[in-house]
Design a protein around this motif. Structure first.
Motif, PDB file in Angstrom:
ATOM      1  N   VAL A   1      28.483 -12.021 -28.004  1.00  0.00           N
ATOM      2  CA  VAL A   1      28.922 -10.692 -28.444  1.00  0.00           C
ATOM      3  C   VAL A   1      30.438 -10.683 -28.602  1.00  0.00           C
ATOM      4  CG1 VAL A   1      29.095  -8.266 -27.732  1.00  0.00           C
ATOM      5  CG2 VAL A   1      26.929  -9.479 -27.506  1.00  0.00           C
ATOM      6  N   TYR A   2      31.149 -11.270 -27.656  1.00  0.00           N
ATOM      7  CA  TYR A   2      32.613 -11.320 -27.718  1.00  0.00           C
ATOM      8  C   TYR A   2      33.066 -12.092 -28.959  1.00  0.00           C
ATOM      9  CZ  TYR A   2      37.407 -12.647 -26.644  1.00  0.00           C
ATOM     10  OH  TYR A   2      38.755 -12.858 -26.720  1.00  0.00           O
ATOM     11  N   ARG A   3      32.471 -13.261 -29.198  1.00  0.00           N
ATOM     12  CA  ARG A   3      32.845 -14.050 -30.391  1.00  0.00           C
ATOM     13  C   ARG A   3      32.589 -13.250 -31.669  1.00  0.00           C
ATOM     14  NH1 ARG A   3      30.529 -18.615 -27.629  1.00  0.00           N
ATOM     15  NH2 ARG A   3      28.645 -18.375 -28.856  1.00  0.00           N
ATOM     16  N   GLY A   4      31.459 -12.575 -31.718  1.00  0.00           N
ATOM     17  CA  GLY A   4      31.143 -11.766 -32.892  1.00  0.00           C
ATOM     18  C   GLY A   4      32.127 -10.618 -33.080  1.00  0.00           C
ATOM     19  N   ALA A   5      32.492  -9.962 -31.998  1.00  0.00           N
ATOM     20  CA  ALA A   5      33.449  -8.852 -32.083  1.00  0.00           C
ATOM     21  C   ALA A   5      34.818  -9.366 -32.519  1.00  0.00           C
ATOM     22  CB  ALA A   5      33.540  -8.129 -30.739  1.00  0.00           C
ATOM     23  N   MET A   6      35.230 -10.504 -31.992  1.00  0.00           N
ATOM     24  CA  MET A   6      36.522 -11.093 -32.372  1.00  0.00           C
ATOM     25  C   MET A   6      36.521 -11.472 -33.848  1.00  0.00           C
ATOM     26  SD  MET A   6      38.804 -11.126 -29.975  1.00  0.00           S
ATOM     27  CE  MET A   6      39.951 -12.395 -30.488  1.00  0.00           C
ATOM     28  N   LEU A   7      35.443 -12.091 -34.304  1.00  0.00           N
ATOM     29  CA  LEU A   7      35.353 -12.467 -35.719  1.00  0.00           C
ATOM     30  C   LEU A   7      35.411 -11.239 -36.623  1.00  0.00           C
ATOM     31  CD1 LEU A   7      32.664 -15.314 -35.668  1.00  0.00           C
ATOM     32  CD2 LEU A   7      35.073 -15.523 -36.287  1.00  0.00           C
ATOM     33  N   ALA A   8      34.719 -10.181 -36.238  1.00  0.00           N
ATOM     34  CA  ALA A   8      34.715  -8.966 -37.054  1.00  0.00           C
ATOM     35  C   ALA A   8      36.128  -8.380 -37.151  1.00  0.00           C
ATOM     36  CB  ALA A   8      33.762  -7.944 -36.454  1.00  0.00           C
ATOM     37  N   VAL A   9      36.855  -8.344 -36.036  1.00  0.00           N
ATOM     38  CA  VAL A   9      38.220  -7.820 -36.049  1.00  0.00           C
ATOM     39  C   VAL A   9      39.142  -8.716 -36.881  1.00  0.00           C
ATOM     40  CG1 VAL A   9      40.262  -7.441 -34.582  1.00  0.00           C
ATOM     41  CG2 VAL A   9      38.044  -6.509 -33.904  1.00  0.00           C
ATOM     42  N   GLN A  10      38.977 -10.036 -36.765  1.00  0.00           N
ATOM     43  CA  GLN A  10      39.794 -10.961 -37.547  1.00  0.00           C
ATOM     44  C   GLN A  10      39.535 -10.807 -39.036  1.00  0.00           C
ATOM     45  OE1 GLN A  10      38.792 -14.699 -35.722  1.00  0.00           O
ATOM     46  NE2 GLN A  10      40.137 -14.359 -33.971  1.00  0.00           N
TER      47      GLN A  10
END
Length: 190
Positions: A177-186
């Motif tokens: 979930v964290y990786r996905g959230a970081m990718l979305a923000v990037q």
């Protein structure tokens, strides 16, 4: 005869907080608090005109306790954000009555998620996450919201005795979930 001990407002709040921990916030009333303090209901009602006022004071104490719990991360070097997410779920395991009082009661009635995220009590959590993730506070709020909603789902199911706590499985899900959230923000920054 010795003078009676004075029951302070803090003593009433502390006793009611213990009731919330042991039996749930719905069990806070003048009689249960008086019994816990070994006194009549008069000192309880002296400090709080209504039980709702007392519950609001206990809610504030429980909210502060929860915030401290979140920030007590076992291994910050392995990730503050993962630690906060795990602590949120652990809180539901270790303090199910308080979890339900804080997050499954009527205290959020009428508030939006944005209002909750903008609350001053959450700022230490957001700043700790910003230190790890970087970016603006608005970007960190987006990451937090994604992780919070996921962790809250896990925690709610666990607090209601519907799921066994499996920390390794939860860690792997939180990392995704964290990786996905970081990718979305990037991606949004591009």
């Amino acid at each position: 005869m010795p003078p009676r001990a004075k029951i302070t407002k803090d003593m009433v709040i502390d006793a009611a907080f213990e009731i919330a921990r042991e039996a749930g916030g719905e069990n806070i009333n003048a009689r249960t608090v008086a019994k816990k303090l070994n006194c009549s209901t008069q000192p309880v009602m002296y400090h709080f005109a209504t039980v709702d006022e007392l519950r609001k004071a206990v809610y504030a104490k429980a909210d502060g306790y929860h915030s401290e719990y979140l920030m007590n991360i076992e291994s910050p070097q392995k990730g503050v954000i993962l630690g906060i997410g795990l602590n949120y779920i652990r809180f539901a395991v270790e303090e199910p009555h308080l979890f339900r009082f804080l997050f499954q009661s009527n205290f959020f009635n009428g508030k939006t998620l944005i209002e909750m995220i903008d609350a001053g009590e959450l700022m230490p959590v957001l700043l700790a996450m910003q230190g790890e993730a970087g970016g603006s506070i608005e970007q960190v709020k987006e990451i937090f919201l994604t992780i919070f909603l996921f962790a809250h789902g896990y925690a709610g199911i666990i607090a209601n005795n519907s799921l066994k706590y499996d920390e390794e499985l939860i860690k792997s899900h939180l990392k995704r979930v964290y990786r996905g959230a970081m990718l979305a923000v990037q991606e949004e920054m591009k």
